[in-house]
Structure formats: structure tokens, C-alpha cells
Scaffold this motif. Structure first.
Motif, PDB file in Angstrom:
ATOM      1  N   HIS A   1       0.299  -8.532   0.403  1.00  0.00           N
ATOM      2  CA  HIS A   1      -1.099  -8.951   0.543  1.00  0.00           C
ATOM      3  C   HIS A   1      -1.249 -10.434   0.212  1.00  0.00           C
ATOM      4  O   HIS A   1      -2.222 -10.845  -0.395  1.00  0.00           O
ATOM      5  CB  HIS A   1      -2.000  -8.099  -0.350  1.00  0.00           C
ATOM      6  CG  HIS A   1      -2.103  -6.678   0.103  1.00  0.00           C
ATOM      7  ND1 HIS A   1      -2.881  -5.753  -0.523  1.00  0.00           N
ATOM      8  CD2 HIS A   1      -1.520  -6.019   1.140  1.00  0.00           C
ATOM      9  CE1 HIS A   1      -2.775  -4.573   0.098  1.00  0.00           C
ATOM     10  NE2 HIS A   1      -1.941  -4.724   1.103  1.00  0.00           N
TER      11      HIS A   1
ATOM     12  N   ASP B   1       0.856  -1.187   0.000  1.00  0.00           N
ATOM     13  CA  ASP B   1       0.000   0.000   0.000  1.00  0.00           C
ATOM     14  C   ASP B   1       0.891   1.236   0.000  1.00  0.00           C
ATOM     15  O   ASP B   1       1.242   1.761   1.035  1.00  0.00           O
ATOM     16  CB  ASP B   1      -0.886  -0.042   1.252  1.00  0.00           C
ATOM     17  CG  ASP B   1      -1.660   1.255   1.423  1.00  0.00           C
ATOM     18  OD1 ASP B   1      -2.048   1.559   2.559  1.00  0.00           O
ATOM     19  OD2 ASP B   1      -1.844   1.971   0.422  1.00  0.00           O
TER      20      ASP B   1
ATOM     21  N   THR C   1      -9.890  -5.463   4.208  1.00  0.00           N
ATOM     22  CA  THR C   1      -9.804  -4.108   3.658  1.00  0.00           C
ATOM     23  C   THR C   1      -8.423  -3.506   3.944  1.00  0.00           C
ATOM     24  O   THR C   1      -7.706  -3.969   4.834  1.00  0.00           O
ATOM     25  CB  THR C   1     -10.868  -3.189   4.279  1.00  0.00           C
ATOM     26  OG1 THR C   1     -10.563  -3.087   5.670  1.00  0.00           O
ATOM     27  CG2 THR C   1     -12.264  -3.757   4.103  1.00  0.00           C
ATOM     28  N   ILE C   2      -8.099  -2.450   3.197  1.00  0.00           N
ATOM     29  CA  ILE C   2      -6.829  -1.749   3.422  1.00  0.00           C
ATOM     30  C   ILE C   2      -6.819  -1.187   4.843  1.00  0.00           C
ATOM     31  O   ILE C   2      -5.811  -1.225   5.536  1.00  0.00           O
ATOM     32  CB  ILE C   2      -6.665  -0.605   2.389  1.00  0.00           C
ATOM     33  CG1 ILE C   2      -6.517  -1.186   0.980  1.00  0.00           C
ATOM     34  CG2 ILE C   2      -5.488   0.287   2.733  1.00  0.00           C
ATOM     35  CD1 ILE C   2      -5.188  -1.835   0.706  1.00  0.00           C
TER      36      ILE C   2
ATOM     37  N   ARG D   1      -5.759  -3.733   7.256  1.00  0.00           N
ATOM     38  CA  ARG D   1      -4.310  -3.982   7.187  1.00  0.00           C
ATOM     39  C   ARG D   1      -3.555  -2.863   7.897  1.00  0.00           C
ATOM     40  O   ARG D   1      -2.566  -3.090   8.588  1.00  0.00           O
ATOM     41  CB  ARG D   1      -3.858  -4.097   5.733  1.00  0.00           C
ATOM     42  CG  ARG D   1      -4.447  -5.313   5.023  1.00  0.00           C
ATOM     43  CD  ARG D   1      -3.898  -5.430   3.606  1.00  0.00           C
ATOM     44  NE  ARG D   1      -4.738  -6.256   2.756  1.00  0.00           N
ATOM     45  CZ  ARG D   1      -4.632  -7.583   2.626  1.00  0.00           C
ATOM     46  NH1 ARG D   1      -3.708  -8.244   3.294  1.00  0.00           N
ATOM     47  NH2 ARG D   1      -5.437  -8.257   1.844  1.00  0.00           N
ATOM     48  N   ARG D   2      -4.023  -1.639   7.727  1.00  0.00           N
ATOM     49  CA  ARG D   2      -3.383  -0.503   8.402  1.00  0.00           C
ATOM     50  C   ARG D   2      -3.491  -0.631   9.913  1.00  0.00           C
ATOM     51  O   ARG D   2      -2.583  -0.261  10.647  1.00  0.00           O
ATOM     52  CB  ARG D   2      -4.056   0.806   7.983  1.00  0.00           C
ATOM     53  CG  ARG D   2      -3.710   1.185   6.573  1.00  0.00           C
ATOM     54  CD  ARG D   2      -4.374   2.475   6.221  1.00  0.00           C
ATOM     55  NE  ARG D   2      -3.984   2.814   4.855  1.00  0.00           N
ATOM     56  CZ  ARG D   2      -4.603   3.700   4.115  1.00  0.00           C
ATOM     57  NH1 ARG D   2      -5.639   4.335   4.583  1.00  0.00           N
ATOM     58  NH2 ARG D   2      -4.180   3.953   2.899  1.00  0.00           N
TER      59      ARG D   2
END
Ligand code: HEC
Length: 410
Positions: free
Chosen positions: A377, A303, A388-389, A392-393
Motif C-alpha cells: 500500500h 491484504d 479503499t481495499i 485495490r482488489r
């Protein structure tokens, strides 16, 4: 089919593929070494081109190479081809087993291209056939007369095709497809060029004629291609365990440096086996490539929207995340597979023994989760559970805080 039987079929295929590969690579490395070390000497039998003395297994071997029919030709000749064929057949079976039957998990990533399993399989098989055809044409074209140009164009072709694969398949599927193409080229070299040419030569020689030297030269060229791409191919075959290799945004670039690295190392040994001075410079190239690969995978987070500090780091959520919250994310996205009794169809034991079903297990696997689900990923496979991103964050934040806490304790 019974999932337990199915799983064991996979283990059996892998076992077979590794063994066949060892037999093939072993015999082909051996013959390239032998060929390089042959010395023309006085007093060899008529028609002998060179000899080599070797020691192994408590005895001496006197190897003599004839380029014409030897005076006392025995009826029995050992051919080396089934090692190559068995490696390709078992490898293709494994490709079908893992990537075609499991296309939705391993070959397709809907975020890359929304392919149906049959479309993905069609592209995969088609590209193997087409890839071989293009490579074969390149070798036969005027470019093929210069080793250097052929090497350069062939290298560019493989890298370009790998980039193309990343536009169709999941990261892992694309990397494996590149390996499958290189392996197919190697096996097809044996089946379509090396063995047929050898047959023609043997037939002419047995009839007492002199064989067209071109046949041998072409066979030798293809066999050297095989020799040089062996190391990169073997890396790609084990790379499915290393998401940093296949999961990087520029995995095709990583593969490019891996090819340079593998061929440089091979060149070192090939030159040594010829009895020439050791080309130590090849290790500088190999070492340089290794450093670039590590740098590439550090600098290519999945990302790339934010940068903190010198190297771009994966974005981290602003809000602190507790273990309970991290574990909640993991249990909604991962633990249907990574539990003692997975509830995912076709998965009967926690994959690779990785359990992510309790906060303790999640904490124990923090570093792995970072590499496999934050930095790359690679998990969930093909993002099948739609992580979702933002999630992950948040995992990134939880892991970063944990690392900071650990550092503070030390
Ligand atoms: C659909 C099922 C599924 C889901 C969901 C899933 N995994 Fe996996 N996981 C697998 C399979 C299958 C493997 C084994 C892959 C292989 O054969 O290389 C695996 C392997 C792993 C490994 C071990 C890798 C190795 O080679 O040692 C880790 C770590 C992992 N997963 C973490 C996660 C995390 C974290 C999540 C959630 C973000 C997740 N997985 C979600 C199926 C799943």
C-alpha cells in the motif's frame, strides 16, 4: 517557498548526502582494511606496530602504524571526522526536508496512528536520541564485554525498535526511521566515542606517556560496529524506492534479514583483508537471507484476508474489471499527483515522471501499479487520497486478467 526552488533544495541535499556518505564509508572501509592488513616485521622504526605496502595512482605507499609517538612526529595530522559529521548532518537535513516537512505524506499513516505532524516529529527525534542512549548503555554494560552477546542483543534491539516504528509511522516512514537510527548510532559513535578517545590517546602520546589501551579498544569496538552495519544502512537509505522492502506487512522482519545479510557480506571481506582463509560460508548466509526476503515479500500481501493457491495472494475482486474502470479508480486516487500538471499542493511535476492520467498511461504502468498499490500500500502515500481495499482488489483483478490474457497470447 517557491516549489521549484524547494525541489532543487531536495536534489542538492540528496547529492550532498550521497557524496558525504561515499567519503565516510570509503575512508572507514579503507582504514579497517589497512588495519587488518598491517604486518609486524623486523626492522620497523621504534614504536611501530606494523606496516603494509600498497600500490595506487602510479606509486607505492608504505603505511606504518605507531601505537606510541613516532620518533619524528610532524605537526600536521589528518583527522577523519568531517566525513561522518557531514553525512549525518546532510542526512538529518534530508529527514527534515522529506519526512518532517512532508510528514503527512511520508511519516504519518492515519490508519496506523492518527498523529499530528508535531507529535510524529517529536517521536522521531526522541527515538533517535533514546535509541543512541540505549545502544551506548548496552556497549558500556557487562554485555558489552562479549562481542557475540553485544551483537546479538544490539541486533534484537534494532529489530524490536523497527517493529515499534511500524506501530507509529507509515510503512515508509518506519523503515527510514530505522535507517536514521542506525545512521545516528554510527555518527554518534564517531562524535562521542571514537574521536574523543583518539584525542585523549594523542594527547598522552604527545606528552611522552603511554595511553590507556582501553581507550583504543573501545574506539575499535565502536568502529567495527559501524563497519558491520554500513551495508544494511545503505540498503535502508535506498529502500524508499522499493515498496516491497518497506511496504511489506512484516517490514521489520525483512530488515532483520537484511542486517544479517549485510553483516555476513561484510564479514567475508573483513576476514579476507586480514589475510585469513576466505569464509565462503558467509555467502550461504547472505544467499539464504536473500531467498527468505523474497519469500517474505511474496507471502505478505498488504491484504492478507484471502489465500489462493500455495502462496497467499492479494484478494482479487470477483467481478471482471475493464481498463476504463481501472483507469477511473486511478484517476480518482492517483492522477491529482501523477498528471502533467498535478493539482496537489507542493507537487509541480508528475512524481518520478510517472503519469497516470489517461487509460493508456495506466495500462503502461500496470505492473508498477500492482507492486505499489495492490501488493503493497505504498501509493497513494500514507493513503492520503483514501483508496479503499475494494478499489485495490479491483485493480488486482484487472491486472490479473491482463496478465492471463498476455500469457494466453504467447
Ligand atoms: C499525494 C500525491 C500522490 C498520490 C495521490 C499518488 N502518488 Fe504516486 N508518487 C507520489 C510521489 C511524491 C512519488 C515519489 C516518491 C519518492 O520520492 O520516492 C510517487 C511515486 C510513484 C511511483 C514511482 C515509484 C518509484 O520510486 O519509481 C509510482 C509507480 C506511483 N507513485 C504510483 C501511484 C499510484 C498507482 C497511485 C494511486 C493509487 C499514486 N501513485 C498516488 C505522489 C503521489
Amino acid at each position: 517557498m517557491d516549489p521549484i526552488v524547494w525541489d532543487w533544495i531536495g536534489a542538492g541535499l540528496r547529492w550532498l548526502h550521497v557524496i558525504a556518505g561515499i567519503a565516510w564509508i570509503g575512508s572507514s572501509f579503507y582504514f579497517v582494511h589497512l588495519d587488518s592488513s598491517l604486518k609486524p616485521r623486523e626492522g620497523l622504526p621504534p614504536g611501530a606496530y606494523g606496516e603494509a605496502w600498497q600500490v595506487h595512482g602510479g606509486g607505492f605507499y608504505h603505511m606504518v602504524k605507531y601505537l606510541v609517538t613516532p620518533p619524528n612526529m610532524p605537526d600536521e595530522l589528518t583527522w577523519f571526522k568531517w566525513e561522518a559529521y557531514a553525512t549525518w548532518i546532510s542526512g538529518f537535513a534530508l529527514l527534515v526536508f522529506v519526512y518532517y516537512f512532508g510528514a503527512e505524506l511520508y511519516l504519518i499513516d492515519k490508519a496506523v496512528m492518527d498523529l499530528s505532524p508535531w507529535a510524529a516529529i517529536g517521536i522521531s527525534v526522541g527515538s533517535l536520541v533514546l535509541g543512541w542512549a540505549v545502544y551506548d548503555l548496552l556497549c558500556r554494560s557487562p554485555i558489552g564485554r562479549s562481542e557475540a552477546w553485544l551483537g546479538l542483543v544490539g541486533f534484537g534491539f534494532i529489530v524490536a525498535v523497527t517493529w515499534g516504528f511500524t506501530e507509529f509511522f507509515s510503512a515508509r516512514g518506519a523503515f527510514m526511521q530505522a535507517g536514521a537510527l542506525m545512521g545516528t548510532i554510527m555518527a554518534a559513535n564517531v562524535l562521542m566515542i571514537i574521536i574523543p578517545n583518539q584525542r585523549k590517546v594523542v594527547k598522552v602520546l604527545l606528552a611522552g606517556g603511554t595511553a590507556d589501551p582501553r581507550l583504543g579498544r573501545i574506539g575499535k569496538q565502536r568502529s567495527m560496529h559501524n563497519n558491520y552495519i554500513t551495508l544494511p544502512v545503505v540498503f535502508v537509505m535506498i529502500a524508499n524506492h522499493y515498496p516491497l522492502a518497506y511496504g511489506a506487512a512484516q517490514s521489520w522482519l525483512i530488515l532483520a534479514f537484511l542486517i544479517v545479510m549485510g553483516t555476513a557480506i561484510r564479514h567475508f571481506f573483513n576476514t579476507m583483508h586480514k589475510g585469513l582463509p576466505a569464509p565462503w560460508w558467509t555467502w550461504w548466509i547472505a544467499g539464504g537471507c536473500a531467498l527468505i526476503i523474497v519469500a517474505l515479500s511474496r507471502g505478505t500481501p498488504a491484504d492478507p484476508t484471502t489465500t489462493t493457491g500455495f502462496l497467499p495472494q492479494p484478494a482479487v475482486s470477483a467481478q471482471a474489471v475493464t481498463l476504463a474502470q481501472a483507469s477511473e479508480i486511478v484517476s480518482t486516487r492517483c492522477s491529482m499527483c501523477h498528471a502533467r500538471e498535478p493539482v496537489w499542493d507542493g507537487i509541480i511535476t508528475p512524481p518520478k515522471g510517472v503519469l497516470l492520467d489517461t487509460p493508456e498511461h495506466v495500462a503502461a504502468h500496470a505492473e508498477e501499479i500492482y507492486v505499489i498499490s495492490v501488493w503493497t500500500h505504498a501509493m497513494p502515500p500514507s493513503n492520503i487520497t483514501e483508496m479503499t481495499i475494494e478499489e485495490r482488489r479491483r485493480l488486482a483483478r484487472w491486472i490479473a486478467d491482463g496478465q492471463a490474457a498476455r500469457l494466453a497470447q504467447q
